[in-house]
Write a protein that holds these residues in place. Structure first.
Motif, mmCIF file in Angstrom:
data_model
loop_
_atom_site.group_PDB
_atom_site.id
_atom_site.type_symbol
_atom_site.label_atom_id
_atom_site.label_comp_id
_atom_site.label_asym_id
_atom_site.label_seq_id
_atom_site.Cartn_x
_atom_site.Cartn_y
_atom_site.Cartn_z
ATOM 1 N N PRO A 239 114.430 -22.208 -2.028
ATOM 2 C CA PRO A 239 113.782 -22.691 -0.964
ATOM 3 C C PRO A 239 113.957 -21.901 0.357
ATOM 4 C CG PRO A 239 115.112 -24.094 -1.504
ATOM 5 C CD PRO A 239 115.542 -23.185 -2.433
ATOM 6 N N ASP A 240 114.994 -21.224 0.629
ATOM 7 C CA ASP A 240 115.109 -20.603 1.991
ATOM 8 C C ASP A 240 115.240 -18.970 1.786
ATOM 9 O OD1 ASP A 240 115.525 -22.958 3.199
ATOM 10 O OD2 ASP A 240 117.713 -23.033 2.709
ATOM 11 N N GLY A 241 114.687 -18.743 0.707
ATOM 12 C CA GLY A 241 114.575 -17.099 0.423
ATOM 13 C C GLY A 241 115.607 -16.518 -0.128
ATOM 14 N N LYS A 242 116.645 -17.251 -0.348
ATOM 15 C CA LYS A 242 118.004 -16.681 -1.023
ATOM 16 C C LYS A 242 118.103 -16.480 -2.650
ATOM 17 C CE LYS A 242 121.033 -19.217 2.519
ATOM 18 N NZ LYS A 242 121.912 -20.300 2.501
ATOM 19 N N ALA A 243 118.616 -15.450 -3.089
ATOM 20 C CA ALA A 243 118.836 -15.015 -4.469
ATOM 21 C C ALA A 243 120.295 -14.653 -4.549
ATOM 22 C CB ALA A 243 117.937 -14.093 -5.222
ATOM 23 N N GLY A 244 120.865 -15.513 -5.813
ATOM 24 C CA GLY A 244 122.257 -14.990 -5.754
ATOM 25 C C GLY A 244 122.729 -15.081 -7.491
ATOM 26 N N ARG A 245 123.469 -13.966 -7.741
ATOM 27 C CA ARG A 245 123.908 -13.873 -9.000
ATOM 28 C C ARG A 245 125.318 -13.751 -9.235
ATOM 29 N NH1 ARG A 245 121.277 -8.242 -9.288
ATOM 30 N NH2 ARG A 245 123.104 -6.745 -9.373
ATOM 31 N N HIS A 246 126.267 -14.112 -10.343
ATOM 32 C CA HIS A 246 127.367 -13.512 -10.435
ATOM 33 C C HIS A 246 127.659 -11.907 -10.424
ATOM 34 C CE1 HIS A 246 127.146 -12.718 -14.682
ATOM 35 N NE2 HIS A 246 126.697 -13.830 -14.933
ATOM 36 N N GLY A 247 128.731 -11.602 -10.312
ATOM 37 C CA GLY A 247 129.040 -9.941 -10.400
ATOM 38 C C GLY A 247 129.667 -9.802 -11.425
ATOM 39 N N THR A 248 129.920 -8.461 -11.783
ATOM 40 C CA THR A 248 130.586 -7.790 -12.938
ATOM 41 C C THR A 248 131.668 -7.034 -12.197
ATOM 42 O OG1 THR A 248 128.797 -7.509 -14.145
ATOM 43 C CG2 THR A 248 130.630 -6.226 -14.783
ATOM 44 N N ALA A 249 133.102 -7.305 -12.550
ATOM 45 C CA ALA A 249 134.208 -6.437 -11.964
ATOM 46 C C ALA A 249 133.970 -5.015 -12.504
ATOM 47 C CB ALA A 249 135.450 -7.059 -12.721
ATOM 48 N N ASN A 250 134.496 -4.097 -11.402
ATOM 49 C CA ASN A 250 134.874 -2.630 -11.895
ATOM 50 C C ASN A 250 136.058 -2.520 -12.380
ATOM 51 O OD1 ASN A 250 132.667 -2.547 -10.004
ATOM 52 N ND2 ASN A 250 133.427 -1.080 -8.811
ATOM 53 N N VAL A 251 136.662 -3.627 -12.816
ATOM 54 C CA VAL A 251 138.151 -3.285 -13.371
ATOM 55 C C VAL A 251 138.156 -4.406 -14.547
ATOM 56 C CG1 VAL A 251 139.047 -5.130 -11.418
ATOM 57 C CG2 VAL A 251 140.518 -3.706 -12.939
ATOM 58 N N ASN A 252 138.921 -3.995 -15.506
ATOM 59 C CA ASN A 252 139.229 -4.744 -16.602
ATOM 60 C C ASN A 252 140.775 -4.736 -17.296
ATOM 61 O OD1 ASN A 252 139.555 -2.377 -18.398
ATOM 62 N ND2 ASN A 252 137.681 -2.409 -18.940
ATOM 63 N N GLY A 253 141.573 -4.110 -16.567
ATOM 64 C CA GLY A 253 142.943 -4.158 -16.847
ATOM 65 C C GLY A 253 143.668 -3.323 -16.007
ATOM 66 N N ALA A 254 144.916 -3.043 -16.261
ATOM 67 C CA ALA A 254 145.843 -2.326 -15.365
ATOM 68 C C ALA A 254 146.907 -1.259 -16.295
ATOM 69 C CB ALA A 254 146.768 -3.358 -14.508
ATOM 70 N N VAL A 255 147.455 -0.286 -15.517
ATOM 71 C CA VAL A 255 148.436 0.671 -15.982
ATOM 72 C C VAL A 255 149.576 0.383 -15.442
ATOM 73 C CG1 VAL A 255 149.215 2.857 -16.377
ATOM 74 C CG2 VAL A 255 146.885 2.076 -17.014
#
Length: 570
Positions: free
Chosen positions: A362-378
């Protein structure tokens, strides 16, 4: 506080892009240090640093990198090859004089790898040179807390190639989950950005039949859902269809068939930590916007726009209602035409579907969840004799494989006879001819090397009709239907609507003691309000109880962590 704090999941670890100059500069000072880092990186990449045993780009005599990583059931070897002896280990030996050797081998299923590694930690067994892992963040924190691994950030600054550094710098917060006392202990394993960000998939044949305009707002969407529910869009003369396929058995904000975007229309994202206007973190499910979103979902359920079994549906089960022709709308990633949307036409050859942007509130906002640029670590062992060797190996994959050049070593794939073969004088990559082997899965980082922005930029470019020119573009073009390309373009057109998960650290002390009860409270109130079991005003009672039952303390701890990695890291 929620599932995102326990697992390294693609939708869970994306944090807002922000400045971390102090973190990323490590011990460097000014142009002189930067120049020195570039030269060191160049030496490692080209093998001109003879002081570490390299001659003409190879270690002579060869050296061994011992490592651990979970091996998933999706990793397929040719007869006579295995985890220690395969086309990729042979390549690493021949190319760099590096022998890759598993310290031990354990599958990724049933927590077998995690159990064995925890036992090794508990008994103080010697750790390998490298541990490469994606999974339980608590295990990563245990490894970091063991003190057995070096400040990899300093090594990264010194040895990483510019291509690799640029890829990490697309979102410097990828370091956050793997930091301790301002030091970057784990090197993030990068993944493609926006890959799980949702669009709205709608039955286009139903839209045309009922002469409905494209929904741009929640109000528009309600009209479409009402028509799909009450105007017999499938023409069978029965009232057996509904508007939106969602499932919240697991969470209300998840990777597919979710309703997180409804909350986004009111400026928040549930069951994750969001950044406020004053730079603090708040839990999305206890905000005023969450109450408005739950009221909206309650209204939709009462009007029959949602499946009555939504509370029992997981993500895939909810999507089945769309593919079966029961629901007219489902929300999920751009790649859904590959799975599961192809089943739509199996069930109805005349069915059509199309991607649309996430609607505004109603206030012109849109929002979605995001995707990580990372999926683990070394993680790199403090006692590793040649830590620069890992960068020799990984730099080459970033520079040559992540976005290969025409005529380059990896122009057609990682290994001929595995992920590509020559057929009638042309390179072919489809599994029918290659046997479905994927040598990038043999690498230390599971996927070789990925530049986060490359995939969606490529898909968007191809959606506009551009001819593919690079090997990467040609590969994506050959495997992506037009519907997927158009959906990716929509994802990128709305990239500013992402509400990323901002807390990517290990569970805080109060989370460890209070998570179970707080999560149960949260799930209960979401379900009860949507199904009108309680009044919407009961939401306020839930918020008060959540805060007094540990929520306020967790909020304090989360913000202390956030300050330590975003503002306090040196």
């Amino acid at each position: 506080m929620n599932k995102h704090n326990k697992k390294l999941l693609p939708s869970a670890l994306l944090a807002g892009i922000m400045s971390l100059t102090a973190v990323l500069s490590g011990c460097g000072n000014g142009d002189t240090a930067d120049s020195g880092n570039k030269e060191a990186s160049k030496q490692v990449a080209e093998g001109s640093d003879t002081s570490n045993g390299m001659k003409d780009g190879k270690y002579d005599p060869p050296i061994t990198i011992s490592y651990l990583r979970p091996w998933g059931p999706d990793v397929k070897f040719k007869s006579g090859e295995d985890q220690d002896n395969n086309v990729h280990t042979k390549w690493a030996h021949d190319k760099f004089g590096i022998d890759l050797k598993n310290q031990w081998i354990s599958p990724s299923t049933n927590n077998a790898f995690e159990t064995k590694l925890r036992l090794s930690l508990a008994t103080n067994e010697e750790m390998p040179d490298i541990i490469s892992y994606r999974g339980d963040l608590n295990l990563v924190r245990d490894l970091i807390d063991s003190g057995k691994f070096i400040d990899a950030g300093e090594l990264f600054d010194k040895y990483a190639s510019q291509t690799w550094k640029d890829a990490v710098n697309e979102d410097p917060s990828v370091w956050y989950p793997f930091m301790q006392d301002g030091k970057r202990i784990g090197i993030p394993i990068l993944d493609y950005a926006y890959n799980g960000d949702p669009v709205m998939w709608i039955r286009e044949d139903w839209m045309k039949k009922l002469n409905l305009p494209a929904p741009k707002t929640l109000a528009d969407l309600e009209k479409v859902m009402d028509a799909f529910t009450n105007q017999d869009p499938d023409g069978n003369g029965k009232k057996d269809t509904y508007g939106l396929a969602i499932g919240f058995k697991n969470w209300i904000n998840t990777w597919m068939s979710d309703a997180g975007w409804v909350f986004g229309a009111f400026g928040t994202m549930p069951n994750q930590w969001n950044k406020t206007a004053d730079g603090k973190l708040e839990y999305g499910t206890v905000t005023a916007g969450a109450k408005q979103a739950l009221g909206t979902l309650q209204s939709w359920m009462s009007k029959g726009y949602l499946p009555t079994q939504a509370g029992l549906y997981d993500e895939a089960k909810a999507a089945e209602d769309f593919t079966a022709g029961k629901a007219g709308i489902v929300v999920g990633p751009h790649w859904m035409p590959a799975w599961p949307l192809e089943d739509v036409k199996k069930n109805n050859k005349d069915a059509q579907y199309k991607a649309y942007p996430i609607p505004t509130g109603p206030d012109g906002k849109a929002g979605r969840h995001g995707t990580a640029n990372v999926n683990g670590a070394v993680l790199i062992n403090k006692d590793m004799k040649h830590p620069e060797a890992f960068f020799t190996y990984q730099n080459y994959l970033f520079d040559q494989f992540a976005n290969p050049s025409v005529g380059g070593e990896f122009e057609n794939g990682l290994a001929e006879g595995y992920d590509w073969v020559m057929l009638d004088g042309k390179p072919v990559t489809d599994a029918a001819h290659t046997g479905g082997y994927a040598p990038e899965k043999y690498t230390l980082t599971f996927d070789g090397a990925r530049i986060p922005s490359l995939m969606m930029q490529t898909l968007s470019k191809l959606a506009d009709g551009a001819e593919p020119t690079t090997p990467f573009e040609k590969k994506i073009k050959s495997s992506s239907p037009q519907s997927m390309l158009e959906a990716a373009k929509i994802v990128m057109s709305q990239k500013d609507t992402v509400l990323p998960q901002m807390f990517t650290g290990a569970p805080t002390p109060t989370m460890q003691t209070s998570n179970d009860i707080l999560q149960k409270m949260e799930k209960d109130i979401v379900s009860q309000i949507i199904y009108s079991k309680v009044s919407l005003d009961d939401f306020d009672k839930f918020v008060a109880k959540w805060k007094s039952s540990g929520g306020d303390k967790i909020t304090e701890e989360v913000n202390e962590w956030y300050q330590s990695v975003s503002g306090g890291a040196k």
